[in-house]
Design an enzyme around this catalytic site. Structure first.
Site, PDB file in Angstrom:
ATOM      1  N   ASP A 254       0.758  -1.013  -0.133  1.00 31.54           N
ATOM      2  CA  ASP A 254       0.340   0.000  -0.119  1.00 31.54           C
ATOM      3  C   ASP A 254       0.715   1.005  -0.086  1.00 31.54           C
ATOM      4  O   ASP A 254       0.795   2.093  -0.878  1.00 31.54           O
ATOM      5  CB  ASP A 254      -0.769   0.158   1.131  1.00 31.54           C
TER       6      ASP A 254
ATOM      7  N   ASP B  56       7.439   3.985   3.290  1.00 25.71           N
ATOM      8  CA  ASP B  56       7.348   4.981   4.119  1.00 25.71           C
ATOM      9  C   ASP B  56       8.817   5.207   4.422  1.00 25.71           C
ATOM     10  O   ASP B  56       9.486   5.017   3.831  1.00 25.71           O
ATOM     11  CB  ASP B  56       6.155   4.740   5.395  1.00 25.71           C
TER      12      ASP B  56
ATOM     13  N   LYS C 162       7.004   7.138  -0.359  1.00 25.23           N
ATOM     14  CA  LYS C 162       6.694   8.643   0.994  1.00 25.23           C
ATOM     15  C   LYS C 162       8.243   8.842   1.115  1.00 25.23           C
ATOM     16  O   LYS C 162       8.931   8.210   1.726  1.00 25.23           O
ATOM     17  CB  LYS C 162       5.779   8.905   2.107  1.00 25.23           C
TER      18      LYS C 162
ATOM     19  N   ARG D 182      -9.676   1.105   5.866  1.00 19.85           N
ATOM     20  CA  ARG D 182      -9.339   1.330   5.154  1.00 19.85           C
ATOM     21  C   ARG D 182     -10.714   1.285   3.696  1.00 19.85           C
ATOM     22  O   ARG D 182     -10.259   0.979   2.384  1.00 19.85           O
ATOM     23  CB  ARG D 182      -8.793  -0.367   4.805  1.00 19.85           C
TER      24      ARG D 182
HETATM   25  P1  IMP Z   1       7.399   1.181   6.497  1.00 19.77           P
HETATM   26  O1  IMP Z   1       7.985  -0.282   7.176  1.00 19.77           O
HETATM   27  O2  IMP Z   1       7.855   2.564   7.676  1.00 19.77           O
HETATM   28  O3  IMP Z   1       8.116   1.005   4.949  1.00 19.77           O
HETATM   29  O4  IMP Z   1       5.570   1.161   6.564  1.00 19.77           O
HETATM   30  C1  IMP Z   1       5.279   0.602   5.748  1.00 19.77           C
HETATM   31  C2  IMP Z   1       4.247   0.724   6.701  1.00 19.77           C
HETATM   32  O5  IMP Z   1       3.079   1.881   7.247  1.00 19.77           O
HETATM   33  C3  IMP Z   1       2.314   0.538   5.533  1.00 19.77           C
HETATM   34  O6  IMP Z   1       2.370  -0.378   5.400  1.00 19.77           O
HETATM   35  C4  IMP Z   1       1.294   1.434   6.747  1.00 19.77           C
HETATM   36  O7  IMP Z   1       0.970   0.096   7.077  1.00 19.77           O
HETATM   37  C5  IMP Z   1       2.034   1.734   7.604  1.00 19.77           C
HETATM   38  N1  IMP Z   1       2.067   3.474   6.972  1.00 19.77           N
HETATM   39  C6  IMP Z   1       2.809   4.872   6.167  1.00 19.77           C
HETATM   40  N2  IMP Z   1       2.627   5.347   6.146  1.00 19.77           N
HETATM   41  C7  IMP Z   1       1.182   5.317   5.991  1.00 19.77           C
HETATM   42  C8  IMP Z   1      -0.227   6.350   6.112  1.00 19.77           C
HETATM   43  O8  IMP Z   1       0.359   7.645   5.834  1.00 19.77           O
HETATM   44  N3  IMP Z   1      -0.689   5.969   6.316  1.00 19.77           N
HETATM   45  C9  IMP Z   1      -1.642   4.667   6.435  1.00 19.77           C
HETATM   46  N4  IMP Z   1      -0.927   3.813   7.070  1.00 19.77           N
HETATM   47  C10 IMP Z   1       1.137   3.711   6.539  1.00 19.77           C
HETATM   48 MG    MG Z   2      -0.375  -0.130   8.255  1.00 22.77          MG
END
Ligand code: IMP
Ligand code: MG
Length: 184
Positions: free
Chosen positions: A104, A107, A135, A170
């Site tokens: 999805d 980040d 992002k 969602r």
């Molecule tokens: P990462 O491990 O920091 O890249 O996190 C990724 C996960 O964080 C995604 O699969 C989402 O579940 C959650 N996430 C990060 N940013 C957002 C956002 O703006 N809205 C909703 N979920 C987010």
């Molecule tokens: Mg999540």
């Protein structure tokens, strides 16, 4: 009965249903071209990618298989710690497949970095990343890049089109920026 409308919690619409549909179709065309001589296995990372997966697989015109993986990250509701627990593993032996992870949102990159390490050890032919949202300025794991990305997202918390806050929102058909008052 709780009659609260989710729309009351949304500050702005970031991507409309029409824009989301265009983004997915564009990625589907690119993937269909790039993988035409490959053995494509789409791996959906539940639960956030459930909607993009359903739309993306129908935008892909070459034969492809699908599988699902469910992971839970230890973190709070708006960011990940990077420590990931596998709740549901793949059904398939992925050796010989060209894996496309369908996420999805990318980040910090910690979740995918952890997953890539686990999956690389199973000797697939290749692994790439397709994420609906990116992002990039929030990236902490530099090696993790989106091979296919639908759209960029500013440093705001977004919900809808599969993305949640505390497991809710969602089911919004568009992507919106959540009001800070909801989570602060
Ligand atoms: P990462 O491990 O920091 O890249 O996190 C990724 C996960 O964080 C995604 O699969 C989402 O579940 C959650 N996430 C990060 N940013 C957002 C956002 O703006 N809205 C909703 N979920 C987010
Ligand atoms: Mg999540």
């Amino acid at each position: 009965m709780n009659t609260k409308n989710m729309l009351d919690d949304i500050k702005d619409v970031l991507y409309s249903e029409e824009q989301l549909s265009e983004m997915v179709k564009r990625m589907g065309r690119e993937i269909s071209e790039d993988y035409k001589d490959k053995n494509l296995l789409l791996v959906s990372i539940l639960k956030g990618s459930v909607i993009i997966m359903a739309d993306l697989m129908r935008a892909i015109t070459i034969p492809a298989e699908i599988d699902f993986m469910s992971v839970s990250s230890y973190g709070d509701d708006t960011k990940t710690s990077g420590r990931v627990r596998i709740i549901k593993d793949l059904d398939k032996d992925i050796s010989g497949y060209d894996i496309l992870l369908v996420e999805d949102i990318l980040d910090s990159g910690k979740t995918l970095s952890y997953l890539m390490n686990i999956l690389q050890a199973r000797n697939p032919k290749s692994i790439k990343i397709c994420t609906m949202f990116d992002k990039p300025h929030r990236r902490e794991v530099e090696s993790i890049k989106a091979d296919y990305a639908g759209g960029l997202v500013p440093d705001e918390f977004i919900v809808g089109y599969g993305l949640d806050y505390a497991q809710k929102y969602r089911n919004l058909p568009f992507v919106g920026i959540l009001k800070e008052s909801v989570y602060s």
